[in-house]
Design a protein around this motif. Structure first.
Motif, mmCIF file in Angstrom:
data_model
loop_
_atom_site.group_PDB
_atom_site.id
_atom_site.type_symbol
_atom_site.label_atom_id
_atom_site.label_comp_id
_atom_site.label_asym_id
_atom_site.label_seq_id
_atom_site.Cartn_x
_atom_site.Cartn_y
_atom_site.Cartn_z
ATOM 1 N N THR A 109 0.865 -1.171 0.000
ATOM 2 C CA THR A 109 0.000 0.000 0.000
ATOM 3 C C THR A 109 0.905 1.225 0.000
ATOM 4 N N GLY A 110 0.363 2.356 -0.416
ATOM 5 C CA GLY A 110 1.148 3.583 -0.412
ATOM 6 C C GLY A 110 2.359 3.516 -1.317
ATOM 7 N N ALA A 111 2.241 2.808 -2.435
ATOM 8 C CA ALA A 111 3.391 2.611 -3.322
ATOM 9 C C ALA A 111 3.234 3.298 -4.672
ATOM 10 N N TYR B 47 6.935 -10.249 0.745
ATOM 11 C CA TYR B 47 7.010 -9.004 1.501
ATOM 12 C C TYR B 47 5.657 -8.300 1.458
ATOM 13 N N LEU B 48 5.161 -7.904 2.632
ATOM 14 C CA LEU B 48 3.958 -7.086 2.737
ATOM 15 C C LEU B 48 4.382 -5.722 3.253
ATOM 16 N N LEU B 49 4.258 -4.712 2.408
ATOM 17 C CA LEU B 49 4.685 -3.362 2.758
ATOM 18 C C LEU B 49 3.457 -2.507 3.047
ATOM 19 N N LEU B 50 3.296 -2.107 4.303
ATOM 20 C CA LEU B 50 2.187 -1.251 4.700
ATOM 21 C C LEU B 50 2.732 0.159 4.837
ATOM 22 N N TYR C 230 13.884 -0.482 2.041
ATOM 23 C CA TYR C 230 14.389 -1.698 1.411
ATOM 24 C C TYR C 230 15.266 -2.504 2.362
ATOM 25 N N ARG C 231 15.962 -1.813 3.268
ATOM 26 C CA ARG C 231 16.806 -2.530 4.239
ATOM 27 C C ARG C 231 16.002 -3.538 5.048
ATOM 28 N N ALA C 232 14.752 -3.198 5.325
ATOM 29 C CA ALA C 232 13.916 -4.113 6.110
ATOM 30 C C ALA C 232 13.644 -5.401 5.354
#
Length: 250
Positions: free
Chosen positions: A11-13, A91-94, A194-196
């Protein structure tokens, strides 16, 4: 042997840091499958098409999503699951934020946007709500870390002070932020996120999940108040509670 594509749901991408991160990943040799949510899918699709990425290597799907409207969140979630089929999410990016003053009403009149009096839309508080909402988000990260123990890794990330995202446009301090000594560019902020995805030195302490924009694991004494499990539970209502409040269940 072909490299297996990694799947990212985000989200927010479609603007700011999220867009920049996807842009950087589309330039990698590692293939990715993106499933993204966007308010305006046509505009978002045009923006990504403009990157002229290698479509034979990467795939990108955009579904409608308005995070402040739970109905669209549910629809997006189901569309994502249908698209995934039996595939897993790597990867789930919130990642999403809005910067509005507390005197403004919450979108769609939802009380879940701001839960306490000072954070509710229309509260007219003189305090900044941005820092408070970040506190609540960190409470939520700890809550999810507890719920998903041994199933997946949860990491909270600070991308740093990024004036270029225009998030501070409603604060009246945008010009000050640009000249701040700690200010970072949008590409640098994307790299912090991205480090995460790539770090393999997750601390053994399960409460140390906060990665700074300098690439350090923040010591717990910095965010000690967010370790209160009662607070984590309070600010992480169940799916059933939220859906009932929003009128999506009887």
């Amino acid at each position: 042997m072909a490299t297996i594509a990694k799947t990212i749901v985000a989200t927010g991408a479609t603007s700011g840091l999220g867009f920049e991160l996807v842009k950087q990943l589309l330039a990698q040799t590692q293939p990715y499958k993106f499933i993204l949510g966007a308010r305006d899918t046509k505009t978002a699709q045009a923006a990504f098409d403009g990157l002229k990425y290698d479509g034979s290597k990467h795939s990108l799907t955009i579904f409608p999503l308005e995070l402040s409207n739970l109905k669209t969140v549910k629809t997006f979630s189901q569309q994502t699951l249908d698209k995934l089929g039996q595939d897993k999410i790597d990867y789930l990016l919130l990642n999403a934020a809005i910067s509005k003053n507390a005197e403004q009403p919450g979108p769609f009149g939802s009380k879940w946007k701001y839960l306490e009096e000072d954070l509710k839309g229309g509260s007219k508080t003189e305090r900044s709500v941005y820092a408070s909402t970040k506190f609540v988000q960190l409470l939520g990260a700890h809550w999810w870390h507890r719920q998903l123990k041994d199933k997946c890794q949860v990491v909270a990330v600070s991308p740093g002070l990024i004036p270029g995202t225009n998030l501070a446009r409603n604060s009246g301090q945008a010009k000050e932020f640009v000249n701040h000594p700690d200010a970072k560019s949008v590409p640098e902020g994307a790299q912090s996120i991205y480090r995460a995805f790539t770090r393999d030195d997750i601390p053994e302490d399960p409460e140390q999940i906060f990665l700074t924009s300098w690439g350090e694991w923040w010591p717990k004494d910095v965010y000690g108040l967010t370790l209160d499990k009662a607070l984590q539970d309070k600010w992480s209502p169940s799916k059933e509670e939220i859906e009932k409040e929003e009128g999506l269940t009887s």
